[in-house]
Design a protein around this motif. Structure first.
Motif, PDB file in Angstrom:
ATOM      1  N   ALA A 156       0.817  -1.212   0.000  1.00 34.54           N
ATOM      2  CA  ALA A 156       0.000   0.000   0.000  1.00 34.54           C
ATOM      3  C   ALA A 156       0.852   1.265   0.000  1.00 34.54           C
ATOM      4  O   ALA A 156       0.438   2.297  -0.531  1.00 34.54           O
ATOM      5  N   CYS A 157       2.045   1.186   0.576  1.00 33.68           N
ATOM      6  CA  CYS A 157       2.913   2.367   0.695  1.00 33.68           C
ATOM      7  C   CYS A 157       3.953   2.467  -0.417  1.00 33.68           C
ATOM      8  O   CYS A 157       4.601   3.507  -0.558  1.00 33.68           O
ATOM      9  N   ALA A 158       4.120   1.422  -1.184  1.00 36.83           N
ATOM     10  CA  ALA A 158       5.173   1.390  -2.203  1.00 36.83           C
ATOM     11  C   ALA A 158       4.760   2.130  -3.470  1.00 36.83           C
ATOM     12  O   ALA A 158       3.583   2.261  -3.774  1.00 36.83           O
ATOM     13  N   THR A 159       5.768   2.569  -4.181  1.00 35.93           N
ATOM     14  CA  THR A 159       5.591   3.146  -5.511  1.00 35.93           C
ATOM     15  C   THR A 159       6.130   2.128  -6.504  1.00 35.93           C
ATOM     16  O   THR A 159       7.238   1.622  -6.326  1.00 35.93           O
ATOM     17  N   PRO A 160       5.382   1.821  -7.555  1.00 39.30           N
ATOM     18  CA  PRO A 160       5.834   0.813  -8.525  1.00 39.30           C
ATOM     19  C   PRO A 160       6.869   1.368  -9.495  1.00 39.30           C
ATOM     20  O   PRO A 160       6.624   1.504 -10.686  1.00 39.30           O
ATOM     21  N   ASP A 161       8.041   1.681  -8.949  1.00 42.03           N
ATOM     22  CA  ASP A 161       9.049   2.391  -9.729  1.00 42.03           C
ATOM     23  C   ASP A 161      10.353   1.619  -9.935  1.00 42.03           C
ATOM     24  O   ASP A 161      11.344   2.189 -10.360  1.00 42.03           O
ATOM     25  N   GLY A 162      10.346   0.337  -9.611  1.00 44.78           N
ATOM     26  CA  GLY A 162      11.549  -0.468  -9.812  1.00 44.78           C
ATOM     27  C   GLY A 162      12.563  -0.389  -8.699  1.00 44.78           C
ATOM     28  O   GLY A 162      13.669  -0.929  -8.830  1.00 44.78           O
ATOM     29  N   ARG A 183      15.760 -10.925   2.230  1.00 49.02           N
ATOM     30  CA  ARG A 183      15.304 -11.189   0.859  1.00 49.02           C
ATOM     31  C   ARG A 183      15.098  -9.857   0.149  1.00 49.02           C
ATOM     32  O   ARG A 183      14.728  -8.862   0.760  1.00 49.02           O
ATOM     33  N   LEU A 184      15.334  -9.878  -1.150  1.00 55.62           N
ATOM     34  CA  LEU A 184      15.280  -8.662  -1.954  1.00 55.62           C
ATOM     35  C   LEU A 184      14.094  -8.708  -2.911  1.00 55.62           C
ATOM     36  O   LEU A 184      13.853  -9.718  -3.568  1.00 55.62           O
ATOM     37  N   TRP A 185      13.383  -7.589  -2.981  1.00 55.66           N
ATOM     38  CA  TRP A 185      12.190  -7.472  -3.809  1.00 55.66           C
ATOM     39  C   TRP A 185      12.291  -6.211  -4.666  1.00 55.66           C
ATOM     40  O   TRP A 185      12.931  -5.250  -4.287  1.00 55.66           O
ATOM     41  N   ILE A 186      11.613  -6.233  -5.801  1.00 54.17           N
ATOM     42  CA  ILE A 186      11.551  -5.081  -6.695  1.00 54.17           C
ATOM     43  C   ILE A 186      10.090  -4.649  -6.797  1.00 54.17           C
ATOM     44  O   ILE A 186       9.213  -5.473  -7.098  1.00 54.17           O
ATOM     45  N   ALA A 187       9.834  -3.368  -6.553  1.00 49.75           N
ATOM     46  CA  ALA A 187       8.479  -2.817  -6.643  1.00 49.75           C
ATOM     47  C   ALA A 187       8.180  -2.484  -8.107  1.00 49.75           C
ATOM     48  O   ALA A 187       8.793  -1.595  -8.682  1.00 49.75           O
ATOM     49  N   GLN A 188       7.253  -3.243  -8.689  1.00 48.14           N
ATOM     50  CA  GLN A 188       6.926  -3.077 -10.101  1.00 48.14           C
ATOM     51  C   GLN A 188       5.445  -2.748 -10.265  1.00 48.14           C
ATOM     52  O   GLN A 188       4.632  -3.094  -9.411  1.00 48.14           O
ATOM     53  N   PRO A 189       5.077  -2.139 -11.393  1.00 46.68           N
ATOM     54  CA  PRO A 189       3.666  -1.824 -11.599  1.00 46.68           C
ATOM     55  C   PRO A 189       2.858  -3.039 -12.054  1.00 46.68           C
ATOM     56  O   PRO A 189       3.339  -3.853 -12.834  1.00 46.68           O
ATOM     57  N   ARG A 190       1.658  -3.140 -11.525  1.00 42.21           N
ATOM     58  CA  ARG A 190       0.675  -4.105 -12.030  1.00 42.21           C
ATOM     59  C   ARG A 190      -0.105  -3.399 -13.131  1.00 42.21           C
ATOM     60  O   ARG A 190      -0.063  -2.167 -13.234  1.00 42.21           O
ATOM     61  N   PRO A 191      -0.839  -4.123 -13.936  1.00 47.08           N
ATOM     62  CA  PRO A 191      -1.630  -3.476 -14.994  1.00 47.08           C
ATOM     63  C   PRO A 191      -2.608  -2.421 -14.463  1.00 47.08           C
ATOM     64  O   PRO A 191      -2.893  -1.441 -15.149  1.00 47.08           O
ATOM     65  N   ASP A 192      -3.085  -2.596 -13.235  1.00 50.13           N
ATOM     66  CA  ASP A 192      -4.037  -1.634 -12.669  1.00 50.13           C
ATOM     67  C   ASP A 192      -3.337  -0.447 -11.990  1.00 50.13           C
ATOM     68  O   ASP A 192      -3.977   0.410 -11.398  1.00 50.13           O
ATOM     69  N   GLY A 193      -1.991  -0.408 -12.065  1.00 49.52           N
ATOM     70  CA  GLY A 193      -1.234   0.695 -11.492  1.00 49.52           C
ATOM     71  C   GLY A 193      -0.777   0.469 -10.060  1.00 49.52           C
ATOM     72  O   GLY A 193       0.008   1.249  -9.539  1.00 49.52           O
ATOM     73  N   ALA A 194      -1.273  -0.569  -9.418  1.00 52.16           N
ATOM     74  CA  ALA A 194      -0.845  -0.887  -8.062  1.00 52.16           C
ATOM     75  C   ALA A 194       0.549  -1.522  -8.103  1.00 52.16           C
ATOM     76  O   ALA A 194       1.140  -1.693  -9.168  1.00 52.16           O
ATOM     77  N   VAL A 195       1.054  -1.891  -6.942  1.00 47.71           N
ATOM     78  CA  VAL A 195       2.396  -2.465  -6.840  1.00 47.71           C
ATOM     79  C   VAL A 195       2.342  -3.987  -6.843  1.00 47.71           C
ATOM     80  O   VAL A 195       1.497  -4.593  -6.181  1.00 47.71           O
ATOM     81  N   ALA A 196       3.253  -4.571  -7.570  1.00 47.20           N
ATOM     82  CA  ALA A 196       3.517  -6.008  -7.501  1.00 47.20           C
ATOM     83  C   ALA A 196       4.988  -6.134  -7.132  1.00 47.20           C
ATOM     84  O   ALA A 196       5.841  -5.445  -7.680  1.00 47.20           O
TER      85      ALA A 196
END
Length: 133
Positions: free
Chosen positions: A93-99, A111-124
């Motif tokens: 909820a707080c992340a920006t899908p900006d890589g 563990r390492l994660w990358i914040a990416q955009p979902r098709p609906d604009g939310a974060v995956a």
């Protein structure tokens, strides 16, 4: 994606997390798939036992240093003291899908994660390979 971090930096983040029962946080600095340094920050969240919010002064200082030729802010780290090293619903909820990179520590696991955009604009969040050297 593969991201390299030294075992010393990884161990330092794990030690910072182990020394506090609240969520710890800080910045990951580096470039081109490498985490080369960290910048620990105070957790200024209203409830640091359940959430994290980076001290904005640390973030501003890091971006100013990067503009002057210093290391780039490639992401941040934080801990889940009583959880697992995966992004929580609050993280999403707080992340920006900006890589940006999200290094999450729980116990002795990082563990390492990358914040990416979902098709609906939310974060995956996609897990990245953390290459510890």
């Amino acid at each position: 994606m593969r991201v390299t971090i030294s075992s010393l930096l990884r161990d330092r983040i794990v030690a910072l997390a182990a020394a506090d029962d609240r969520e710890i946080c800080g910045l990951l600095l580096g470039q081109g798939g490498r985490i080369e340094a960290i910048a620990p920050a105070a957790n200024v969240a209203a409830d640091p036992t359940r959430h994290f919010e980076l001290d904005p002064m640390v973030l501003i200082a890091a971006h100013r240093a990067a503009r002057s030729g210093g290391p780039t802010v490639v992401g941040h780290y934080h801990s889940h003291p009583s959880g697992v090293a995966v992004p929580s619903a609050t993280d999403a909820a707080c992340a920006t899908p900006d890589g940006t990179l999200w290094l999450i520590v729980a116990g002795n696991e990082a563990r390492l994660w990358i914040a990416q955009p979902r098709p609906d604009g939310a974060v995956a969040f996609a897990e990245a390979l953390l290459d510890i050297r």
